[in-house]
Motif scaffolding. Structure first.
Motif, PDB file in Angstrom:
ATOM      1  N   VAL A  97      -8.551   6.874  -7.845  1.00  0.00           N
ATOM      2  CA  VAL A  97      -9.036   6.564  -6.503  1.00  0.00           C
ATOM      3  C   VAL A  97      -8.058   7.160  -5.503  1.00  0.00           C
ATOM      4  O   VAL A  97      -6.841   6.995  -5.632  1.00  0.00           O
ATOM      5  CB  VAL A  97      -9.157   5.040  -6.285  1.00  0.00           C
ATOM      6  N   ILE A  98      -8.615   7.850  -4.507  1.00  0.00           N
ATOM      7  CA  ILE A  98      -7.766   8.495  -3.508  1.00  0.00           C
ATOM      8  C   ILE A  98      -8.258   8.127  -2.120  1.00  0.00           C
ATOM      9  O   ILE A  98      -9.460   8.148  -1.849  1.00  0.00           O
ATOM     10  CB  ILE A  98      -7.753  10.031  -3.700  1.00  0.00           C
ATOM     11  N   ALA A  99      -7.342   7.748  -1.242  1.00  0.00           N
ATOM     12  CA  ALA A  99      -7.680   7.411   0.144  1.00  0.00           C
ATOM     13  C   ALA A  99      -7.533   8.659   1.011  1.00  0.00           C
ATOM     14  O   ALA A  99      -6.489   9.312   0.993  1.00  0.00           O
ATOM     15  CB  ALA A  99      -6.771   6.301   0.650  1.00  0.00           C
ATOM     16  N   LEU A 100      -8.590   8.985   1.746  1.00  0.00           N
ATOM     17  CA  LEU A 100      -8.581  10.129   2.647  1.00  0.00           C
ATOM     18  C   LEU A 100      -9.011   9.680   4.041  1.00  0.00           C
ATOM     19  O   LEU A 100      -9.759   8.705   4.177  1.00  0.00           O
ATOM     20  CB  LEU A 100      -9.535  11.217   2.144  1.00  0.00           C
ATOM     21  N   ARG A 152      -0.489   9.034  -7.709  1.00  0.00           N
ATOM     22  CA  ARG A 152       0.269   7.779  -7.766  1.00  0.00           C
ATOM     23  C   ARG A 152       0.995   7.517  -6.445  1.00  0.00           C
ATOM     24  O   ARG A 152       1.027   6.378  -5.959  1.00  0.00           O
ATOM     25  CB  ARG A 152       1.278   7.847  -8.917  1.00  0.00           C
ATOM     26  N   ALA A 153       1.548   8.551  -5.870  1.00  0.00           N
ATOM     27  CA  ALA A 153       2.245   8.384  -4.590  1.00  0.00           C
ATOM     28  C   ALA A 153       1.287   7.892  -3.515  1.00  0.00           C
ATOM     29  O   ALA A 153       1.652   7.061  -2.669  1.00  0.00           O
ATOM     30  CB  ALA A 153       2.892   9.706  -4.176  1.00  0.00           C
ATOM     31  N   GLY A 154       0.048   8.402  -3.531  1.00  0.00           N
ATOM     32  CA  GLY A 154      -0.937   7.929  -2.569  1.00  0.00           C
ATOM     33  C   GLY A 154      -1.276   6.464  -2.776  1.00  0.00           C
ATOM     34  O   GLY A 154      -1.433   5.698  -1.811  1.00  0.00           O
ATOM     35  N   VAL A 179     -13.323   8.771  -3.777  1.00  0.00           N
ATOM     36  CA  VAL A 179     -12.752   8.854  -2.430  1.00  0.00           C
ATOM     37  C   VAL A 179     -13.063   7.577  -1.658  1.00  0.00           C
ATOM     38  O   VAL A 179     -14.211   7.110  -1.634  1.00  0.00           O
ATOM     39  CB  VAL A 179     -13.321  10.072  -1.672  1.00  0.00           C
ATOM     40  N   VAL A 180     -12.042   6.994  -1.031  1.00  0.00           N
ATOM     41  CA  VAL A 180     -12.242   5.830  -0.162  1.00  0.00           C
ATOM     42  C   VAL A 180     -11.748   6.204   1.236  1.00  0.00           C
ATOM     43  O   VAL A 180     -10.554   6.385   1.453  1.00  0.00           O
ATOM     44  CB  VAL A 180     -11.522   4.577  -0.709  1.00  0.00           C
TER      45      VAL A 180
END
Length: 487
Positions: A211-214, A260-262, A290-291
């Motif tokens: 999961v990645i926040a953009l 992981r850093a995100g 994407v969230v």
């Protein structure tokens, strides 16, 4: 029987793009669009669950010939649907659409050098038409049925069970306990949306997804003039997405650290990341979820949503029982468990009376099928927006048609000399892809039989690739003459 130069199947993104390119580059050709549903939009007309949105940025999901001019990068489903409707109306494409017509079969006749297409209407009747070229723009989702695995003991549950693909318009989850089973793009969209609407939401996942926040808006687009900004932001997003995909394929360890850093910026507890947000697979073995603006993580931090990593052991009348022994009380269970894939909306395709098994064909330049004349299908990217690949496919088809016109050819058939390999069409390990392995076409081992996940390279191939390579052309058949062919 009506005859058309080109018949397009599907009135979603692919069909609208195909129609625009066709009427722009081949205005002399007649065409129509047949759509099984009663409205424009395809996927964006089908899915109506709370929070439905794009997981690709709108600067690449939008059409290059009608730029996305808003600052919003991740748009809601209703906004995308309006954009598609407005695009079709602006270019007169909507006047070529015929709704509630499902294409059920297509038969190619080499003697007549054309397709005969069978269509089922809304009242159960049957229509037939013929066309010189058949363009399947119906995507690869099965619209009438999503995927739901066997859930042990589900018959004991007395609450409401809903699949997101068939979301009831009158379902109000405010004040209810909702368990969303799944961890993919649909689940991470539903959870914050339902929490925002007042539900107490638990996302139950068997295993985590990446999961990645953009950002939900693009700051660069806000600072630049609309037309120029669209071009710059579009190419910026294309190159950044492509670069990260290549990084994930070549150096997955580095990609994991970046992701992981995100997560650590969103979730301070490392044990939570280890347990609920660290997948077993490598980055881009499955699509990234994407969230926008980290809405899922915000719902978790505020306590309106929780994530549980466990497996379903059974159900009681009002709860989901887990393998760990824990129970999750539930008024509503949402089975965000995936999709089913098919080719051409499940239609039957035959060439001179022989039915084509699409699972045994090989894709040519990512859009034609080996051994099948004058037929193209749109297959989008898995690592970038669908529209990027859809537009390249439409432009390639137009280029092929122009070549056929210039040389007096009536048909073009890709011919694959080697054996059909087991190399899957879509480079993902997702369950919905594995389940469709026998249905989807395959890839070859070398160009032009490889479906690349690389827009810049595909753009060059679309414009400059040899349209005659591995292709058999047939000239018009004259009385008492056999068809002439040339490579």
């Amino acid at each position: 029987m009506e005859h058309l130069d080109v018949l397009i199947v599907g009135a979603g993104i692919s069909g609208i793009d195909a129609a625009y390119r066709l009427q722009t580059e081949h205005p002399q050709r007649t065409y129509a669009i047949l759509e099984a549903r009663d409205g424009i939009g395809g996927t964006w007309d089908l899915f109506r669950f709370p929070g439905i949105r794009s997981d690709s940025d709108m600067f690449t999901l939008g059409f290059p010939f009608r730029p996305w001019t808003e600052a919003t990068a991740i748009a809601e489903g209703a906004t995308i649907r309006r954009y598609l409707q407005d695009t079709a109306a602006e270019f007169g494409i909507d006047r070529r659409m015929r709704f509630r017509r499902r294409v059920t079969a297509a038969s190619w006749s080499s003697a007549e050098q054309r397709w005969e297409v069978q269509v089922t209407t809304a009242d159960g009747g049957t229509e037939r038409c013929t066309c010189d070229f058949l363009f399947l723009c119906s995507g690869y989702y099965r619209y009438d049925q999503g995927y739901c695995p066997q859930l042990p003991g589900i018959d004991e549950y007395r609450g409401e069970v809903v699949h997101p693909q068939h979301w009831p318009p009158d379902l109000d989850c405010a004040g209810k306990r909702v368990v969303v089973i799944g961890s993919g793009a649909t689940a991470v969209t539903l959870v914050p949306a339902l929490a925002e609407r007042g539900a107490e939401v638990t996302m139950l996942q068997r295993s985590p997804s990446y999961v990645i926040a953009l950002p939900g808006t693009d700051r660069l687009a806000q600072r630049l003039p609309s037309r120029l900004g669209h071009r710059i932001v579009r190419w910026k997003n294309i190159l950044v997405t492509s670069a990260f995909y290549q990084l994930a394929r070549r150096a997955p360890g580095v990609a994991k650290r970046v992701l992981r850093a995100g997560l650590e910026r969103q979730i301070p507890q490392r044990e939570v990341i280890d347990r609920d947000f660290t997948p077993r697979y490598q980055p881009w073995d499955q699509r990234l979820c994407v969230v926008p603006d980290g809405d899922l993580f915000r719902a978790i931090r505020t306590g309106r949503a929780t994530v549980v990593t466990d497996t379903v052991a059974g159900f009681s009348a009002d709860a989901v029982r887990l393998a760990s022994g824990r129970e999750l009380p539930a008024d509503v269970v949402v089975t965000a468990t995936g999709l089913q894939l098919q080719v051409g909306g499940g239609m039957r395709i035959d060439v001179d009376g022989t039915e084509i098994d699409t699972g045994r064909t090989v894709t040519y330049r990512g859009c034609l099928l080996s051994g099948v004349p004058n037929l193209a299908l749109c297959i989008g990217y898995v690592n970038a927006s669908w529209t990027l690949r859809a537009d390249l496919t439409a432009r390639y088809v137009c280029r092929l048609l122009a070549h056929m016109d210039a040389h007096g050819h009536r048909s073009a058939t890709p011919e694959h000399d080697g054996p059909v390999s087991a190399r899957p069409l879509l480079a993902l390990t997702s369950g919905y892809v594995r389940r469709a392995a026998d249905v989807l076409p395959k890839q070859g081992s070398a160009d032009p039989w490889v479906l690349r996940q690389n827009y810049p390279l595909d753009l060059l191939a679309t414009r400059f690739g040899d349209v005659t390579r591995d292709m058999v052309f047939a000239a018009p058949i004259r009385t008492n003459e056999a068809s002439m062919s040339s490579r």
